[in-house]
Motif scaffolding. Structure first.
Motif, PDB file in Angstrom:
ATOM      1  N   LYS A   1       0.816  -1.210   0.000  1.00  0.00           N
ATOM      2  CA  LYS A   1       0.000   0.000   0.000  1.00  0.00           C
ATOM      3  C   LYS A   1       0.853   1.265   0.000  1.00  0.00           C
ATOM      4  O   LYS A   1       0.368   2.351  -0.334  1.00  0.00           O
ATOM      5  CB  LYS A   1      -0.954   0.010   1.200  1.00  0.00           C
ATOM      6  N   MET A   2       2.110   1.144   0.383  1.00  0.00           N
ATOM      7  CA  MET A   2       2.990   2.311   0.414  1.00  0.00           C
ATOM      8  C   MET A   2       3.439   2.728  -0.990  1.00  0.00           C
ATOM      9  O   MET A   2       3.954   3.826  -1.184  1.00  0.00           O
ATOM     10  CB  MET A   2       4.232   2.009   1.253  1.00  0.00           C
ATOM     11  N   PHE A   3       3.244   1.856  -1.984  1.00  0.00           N
ATOM     12  CA  PHE A   3       3.741   2.119  -3.332  1.00  0.00           C
ATOM     13  C   PHE A   3       2.680   2.817  -4.182  1.00  0.00           C
ATOM     14  O   PHE A   3       1.481   2.694  -3.941  1.00  0.00           O
ATOM     15  CB  PHE A   3       4.161   0.815  -4.014  1.00  0.00           C
ATOM     16  N   ASP A   4       3.166   3.542  -5.204  1.00  0.00           N
ATOM     17  CA  ASP A   4       2.234   4.078  -6.191  1.00  0.00           C
ATOM     18  C   ASP A   4       2.135   3.104  -7.358  1.00  0.00           C
ATOM     19  O   ASP A   4       2.774   2.033  -7.350  1.00  0.00           O
ATOM     20  CB  ASP A   4       2.646   5.484  -6.663  1.00  0.00           C
ATOM     21  N   SER A   5       1.360   3.468  -8.367  1.00  0.00           N
ATOM     22  CA  SER A   5       1.102   2.557  -9.479  1.00  0.00           C
ATOM     23  C   SER A   5       2.376   2.167 -10.220  1.00  0.00           C
ATOM     24  O   SER A   5       2.582   0.986 -10.544  1.00  0.00           O
ATOM     25  CB  SER A   5       0.108   3.214 -10.446  1.00  0.00           C
ATOM     26  N   ASN A   6       3.248   3.123 -10.479  1.00  0.00           N
ATOM     27  CA  ASN A   6       4.477   2.830 -11.210  1.00  0.00           C
ATOM     28  C   ASN A   6       5.423   1.961 -10.398  1.00  0.00           C
ATOM     29  O   ASN A   6       6.081   1.061 -10.932  1.00  0.00           O
ATOM     30  CB  ASN A   6       5.178   4.128 -11.611  1.00  0.00           C
ATOM     31  N   GLU A   7       5.496   2.221  -9.098  1.00  0.00           N
ATOM     32  CA  GLU A   7       6.361   1.408  -8.240  1.00  0.00           C
ATOM     33  C   GLU A   7       5.836  -0.023  -8.141  1.00  0.00           C
ATOM     34  O   GLU A   7       6.625  -0.978  -8.072  1.00  0.00           O
ATOM     35  CB  GLU A   7       6.456   2.051  -6.857  1.00  0.00           C
ATOM     36  N   LEU A   8       4.509  -0.170  -8.127  1.00  0.00           N
ATOM     37  CA  LEU A   8       3.935  -1.514  -8.097  1.00  0.00           C
ATOM     38  C   LEU A   8       4.310  -2.286  -9.355  1.00  0.00           C
ATOM     39  O   LEU A   8       4.593  -3.486  -9.303  1.00  0.00           O
ATOM     40  CB  LEU A   8       2.417  -1.422  -7.972  1.00  0.00           C
ATOM     41  N   GLN A   9       4.344  -1.595 -10.495  1.00  0.00           N
ATOM     42  CA  GLN A   9       4.727  -2.260 -11.731  1.00  0.00           C
ATOM     43  C   GLN A   9       6.164  -2.769 -11.663  1.00  0.00           C
ATOM     44  O   GLN A   9       6.481  -3.832 -12.199  1.00  0.00           O
ATOM     45  CB  GLN A   9       4.557  -1.300 -12.915  1.00  0.00           C
ATOM     46  N   VAL A  10       7.054  -2.029 -11.001  1.00  0.00           N
ATOM     47  CA  VAL A  10       8.433  -2.475 -10.833  1.00  0.00           C
ATOM     48  C   VAL A  10       8.467  -3.771 -10.033  1.00  0.00           C
ATOM     49  O   VAL A  10       9.243  -4.694 -10.332  1.00  0.00           O
ATOM     50  CB  VAL A  10       9.282  -1.380 -10.156  1.00  0.00           C
ATOM     51  N   LEU A  11       7.627  -3.877  -9.020  1.00  0.00           N
ATOM     52  CA  LEU A  11       7.568  -5.106  -8.232  1.00  0.00           C
ATOM     53  C   LEU A  11       7.057  -6.271  -9.072  1.00  0.00           C
ATOM     54  O   LEU A  11       7.468  -7.417  -8.891  1.00  0.00           O
ATOM     55  CB  LEU A  11       6.669  -4.917  -7.012  1.00  0.00           C
ATOM     56  N   PHE A  12       6.138  -5.987  -9.995  1.00  0.00           N
ATOM     57  CA  PHE A  12       5.587  -7.042 -10.847  1.00  0.00           C
ATOM     58  C   PHE A  12       6.611  -7.552 -11.860  1.00  0.00           C
ATOM     59  O   PHE A  12       6.764  -8.749 -12.041  1.00  0.00           O
ATOM     60  CB  PHE A  12       4.368  -6.521 -11.616  1.00  0.00           C
ATOM     61  N   ARG A  13       7.281  -6.638 -12.554  1.00  0.00           N
ATOM     62  CA  ARG A  13       8.098  -7.058 -13.706  1.00  0.00           C
ATOM     63  C   ARG A  13       9.470  -6.431 -13.765  1.00  0.00           C
ATOM     64  O   ARG A  13      10.178  -6.578 -14.765  1.00  0.00           O
ATOM     65  CB  ARG A  13       7.332  -6.752 -15.004  1.00  0.00           C
ATOM     66  N   GLY A  14       9.911  -5.743 -12.734  1.00  0.00           N
ATOM     67  CA  GLY A  14      11.249  -5.163 -12.720  1.00  0.00           C
ATOM     68  C   GLY A  14      11.276  -3.788 -13.359  1.00  0.00           C
ATOM     69  O   GLY A  14      10.324  -3.355 -14.011  1.00  0.00           O
ATOM     70  N   GLY A  15      12.385  -3.103 -13.165  1.00  0.00           N
ATOM     71  CA  GLY A  15      12.488  -1.749 -13.655  1.00  0.00           C
ATOM     72  C   GLY A  15      13.148  -1.615 -15.004  1.00  0.00           C
ATOM     73  O   GLY A  15      13.101  -0.551 -15.631  1.00  0.00           O
ATOM     74  N   ASP A  16      13.787  -2.680 -15.492  1.00  0.00           N
ATOM     75  CA  ASP A  16      14.470  -2.596 -16.781  1.00  0.00           C
ATOM     76  C   ASP A  16      13.495  -2.846 -17.914  1.00  0.00           C
ATOM     77  O   ASP A  16      12.549  -3.606 -17.791  1.00  0.00           O
ATOM     78  CB  ASP A  16      15.638  -3.582 -16.857  1.00  0.00           C
ATOM     79  N   GLU A  17      13.736  -2.200 -19.030  1.00  0.00           N
ATOM     80  CA  GLU A  17      12.871  -2.349 -20.187  1.00  0.00           C
ATOM     81  C   GLU A  17      13.408  -3.423 -21.119  1.00  0.00           C
ATOM     82  O   GLU A  17      14.596  -3.736 -21.136  1.00  0.00           O
ATOM     83  CB  GLU A  17      12.752  -1.018 -20.929  1.00  0.00           C
ATOM     84  N   GLU A  18      12.510  -3.970 -21.921  1.00  0.00           N
ATOM     85  CA  GLU A  18      12.860  -5.063 -22.822  1.00  0.00           C
ATOM     86  C   GLU A  18      13.963  -4.680 -23.793  1.00  0.00           C
ATOM     87  O   GLU A  18      14.780  -5.520 -24.177  1.00  0.00           O
ATOM     88  CB  GLU A  18      11.610  -5.517 -23.585  1.00  0.00           C
ATOM     89  N   ASP A  19      14.006  -3.410 -24.216  1.00  0.00           N
ATOM     90  CA  ASP A  19      14.990  -3.003 -25.213  1.00  0.00           C
ATOM     91  C   ASP A  19      16.302  -2.533 -24.595  1.00  0.00           C
ATOM     92  O   ASP A  19      17.179  -2.040 -25.303  1.00  0.00           O
ATOM     93  CB  ASP A  19      14.422  -1.899 -26.107  1.00  0.00           C
ATOM     94  N   SER A  20      16.463  -2.673 -23.276  1.00  0.00           N
ATOM     95  CA  SER A  20      17.726  -2.328 -22.633  1.00  0.00           C
ATOM     96  C   SER A  20      18.501  -3.595 -22.328  1.00  0.00           C
ATOM     97  O   SER A  20      17.926  -4.644 -22.037  1.00  0.00           O
ATOM     98  CB  SER A  20      17.480  -1.537 -21.348  1.00  0.00           C
ATOM     99  N   GLY A  21      19.822  -3.494 -22.398  1.00  0.00           N
ATOM    100  CA  GLY A  21      20.653  -4.670 -22.170  1.00  0.00           C
ATOM    101  C   GLY A  21      20.732  -5.029 -20.689  1.00  0.00           C
ATOM    102  O   GLY A  21      20.430  -4.227 -19.800  1.00  0.00           O
ATOM    103  N   LEU A  22      21.133  -6.271 -20.437  1.00  0.00           N
ATOM    104  CA  LEU A  22      21.331  -6.729 -19.067  1.00  0.00           C
ATOM    105  C   LEU A  22      22.680  -6.238 -18.541  1.00  0.00           C
ATOM    106  O   LEU A  22      23.577  -5.886 -19.306  1.00  0.00           O
ATOM    107  CB  LEU A  22      21.279  -8.255 -19.020  1.00  0.00           C
ATOM    108  N   ASP A  23      22.815  -6.215 -17.233  1.00  0.00           N
ATOM    109  CA  ASP A  23      24.100  -5.894 -16.607  1.00  0.00           C
ATOM    110  C   ASP A  23      24.950  -7.160 -16.639  1.00  0.00           C
ATOM    111  O   ASP A  23      24.942  -7.964 -15.701  1.00  0.00           O
ATOM    112  CB  ASP A  23      23.866  -5.415 -15.176  1.00  0.00           C
ATOM    113  N   VAL A  24      25.666  -7.338 -17.735  1.00  0.00           N
ATOM    114  CA  VAL A  24      26.420  -8.577 -17.944  1.00  0.00           C
ATOM    115  C   VAL A  24      27.537  -8.719 -16.919  1.00  0.00           C
ATOM    116  O   VAL A  24      27.857  -9.828 -16.475  1.00  0.00           O
ATOM    117  CB  VAL A  24      26.977  -8.633 -19.382  1.00  0.00           C
ATOM    118  N   ALA A  25      28.160  -7.608 -16.531  1.00  0.00           N
ATOM    119  CA  ALA A  25      29.228  -7.674 -15.527  1.00  0.00           C
ATOM    120  C   ALA A  25      28.688  -8.234 -14.206  1.00  0.00           C
ATOM    121  O   ALA A  25      29.333  -9.078 -13.557  1.00  0.00           O
ATOM    122  CB  ALA A  25      29.835  -6.294 -15.319  1.00  0.00           C
ATOM    123  N   ASP A  26      27.497  -7.790 -13.800  1.00  0.00           N
ATOM    124  CA  ASP A  26      26.879  -8.313 -12.578  1.00  0.00           C
ATOM    125  C   ASP A  26      26.504  -9.771 -12.748  1.00  0.00           C
ATOM    126  O   ASP A  26      26.676 -10.585 -11.825  1.00  0.00           O
ATOM    127  CB  ASP A  26      25.647  -7.479 -12.245  1.00  0.00           C
TER     128      ASP A  26
END
Length: 391
Positions: free
Chosen positions: A222-247
């Motif tokens: 309940k502390m989150f807003d709509s956009n923050e909830l979406q990050v919890l659902f599917r992460g903050g990275d977008e499909e067209d951005s690369g992964l952090d390969v070093a990590d």
């Protein structure tokens, strides 16, 4: 785990517009395209939020399903999403912002219409402009009443035929005979927004929400807003951005099968001490190895070079999905992947393709002779792979 693969596939199918429980915002199935507002026909060409889904207001007609059974399906999907969030599993589903508001217990308003249909939102602005500039001619120009027209699907009894009908729905009692004027246009706009964003999907959203909170504590989100909830659902990275390969590399276990070690010893291939902190080798028994055959070092270095420098972002994600069933890194990075990604070098012909055991986040790969061959084999494997299977 096997459950993660199941979760990915269950949600992928459950939220697919093809099933009928959910539909895409601003798509050809967007119910706003059938409303009685100006520019409604243009709604289908709006692609701002293509791919974002919300409960299908006409799911009962589409699925030929009694209401209690239909609500149970939404509740089960909510439970699956809640379980995924609890276990830190990121899902490949993009929920529409106005649907996320309902999950948070917040009613939508006129400002949220843009996430539903930008053409409808623009038409509201046009109505207000006409009302301000030509209030006396507003009724003549617009010709609106306090109603909306929707398309309903009905199954013909005794057959699989689906019949569609246009139904006029009053926004309030007597709305079909109440014209929209310059004086009451704001009330009309508010009621239209409430109808599409709240009323038509409220029962389904509440059933989904009920299922989600059977697994999660409501206070946790309940502390989150709509956009923050979406990050919890599917992460903050977008499909067209690369992964952090070093990590990814830092949090990978590299394993060499005994046949590779034996073959290297037979060929008098000397062991090579390695000082790269990003590469950790283990034996198949899980013991740390401070040295490995030089061929293993070369193949591992080639692998990460190909992934980081020669793969597109989409190919990187496809590789991750091939090996783990997930297209996105864990929300807090690869150090939180369970189990840890394991790249195992195995013997066998270099004509063989890599294989994966997604339950163990493991990919098994022969020692390919060079980067070009490795890249070709990796792409053949990930482009021809199917999910939810054991290798």
């Amino acid at each position: 785990t096997l459950f993660r693969s199941f979760m990915f596939q269950a949600c992928r199918q459950g939220f697919s517009p093809d099933l009928g429980l959910f539909i895409e915002a601003n798509g050809s199935t967007d119910p706003s395209a059938t409303t009685s507002h100006p520019n409604a026909a243009a709604a289908n060409s709006n692609n701002l939020l293509v791919g974002s889904v919300y409960p299908n207001p006409d799911a009962k007609g589409r699925l030929k399903c009694a209401t209690p059974d239909l609500l149970e399906r939404y509740r089960v999907l909510g439970m699956l999403v809640g379980k995924a969030m609890y276990d830190g599993i990121l899902l490949e589903v993009n929920f529409a912002p106005f649907f996320r508001n309902l999950l948070l217990g917040r009613m939508n308003t006129v400002t949220d219409v843009a996430s539903y249909d930008t053409q409808l939102y623009k038409s509201f602005g046009e109505m207000r402009r006409v009302a301000a500039e030509t209030p006396d001619k507003f009724e003549e120009i617009m010709g609106l009443y306090f109603t909306v027209t929707t398309v309903k699907h009905h199954h013909v009894q005794g057959s699989d035929t689906i019949r569609t009908t246009n139904e006029e729905v009053p926004l309030l009692a007597g709305g079909e005979s109440m014209p929209v004027t310059a004086a009451n246009v704001d009330a009309y706009i508010t009621l239209v927004a409430d109808y599409y964003l709240n009323r038509t999907i409220h029962r389904f959203a509440m059933a989904f929400r009920e299922g989600m909170f059977e697994v999660l504590e409501e206070s946790w989100i309940k502390m989150f807003d709509s956009n923050e909830l979406q990050v919890l659902f599917r992460g903050g990275d977008e499909e067209d951005s690369g992964l952090d390969v070093a990590d990814w590399r830092r949090n990978t276990t590299h394993t060499v099968s005994p046949e590779i070690i034996r073959a290297a010893a037979t060929a008098a291939n000397t062991n090579q001490q390695h000082n790269n902190p990003d590469i950790r080798f283990e034996t198949e028994e899980g013991e740390h190895a401070s040295s490995m055959p030089s061929i293993a070092m070369r193949v591992v270095n080639d692998f990460w070079y190909v992934v980081e420098h020669e793969f597109t972002p989409t190919q990187q994600r496809s590789l991750l999905q091939f090996a783990t069933s997930m297209r996105r890194a864990p929300l807090l990075g690869f150090s939180h992947m369970t189990p840890k990604f394991n790249l195992m070098l195995v013997g066998g012909s270099v004509d063989q393709l890599p294989t994966a055991a997604t339950c163990f986040c493991m990919m098994k790969m022969p020692c390919y002779p060079d980067r070009n061959v490795m890249k070709e084999k990796l792409l053949m494997a990930i482009e021809g792979a199917t999910t939810f299977e054991l290798a």
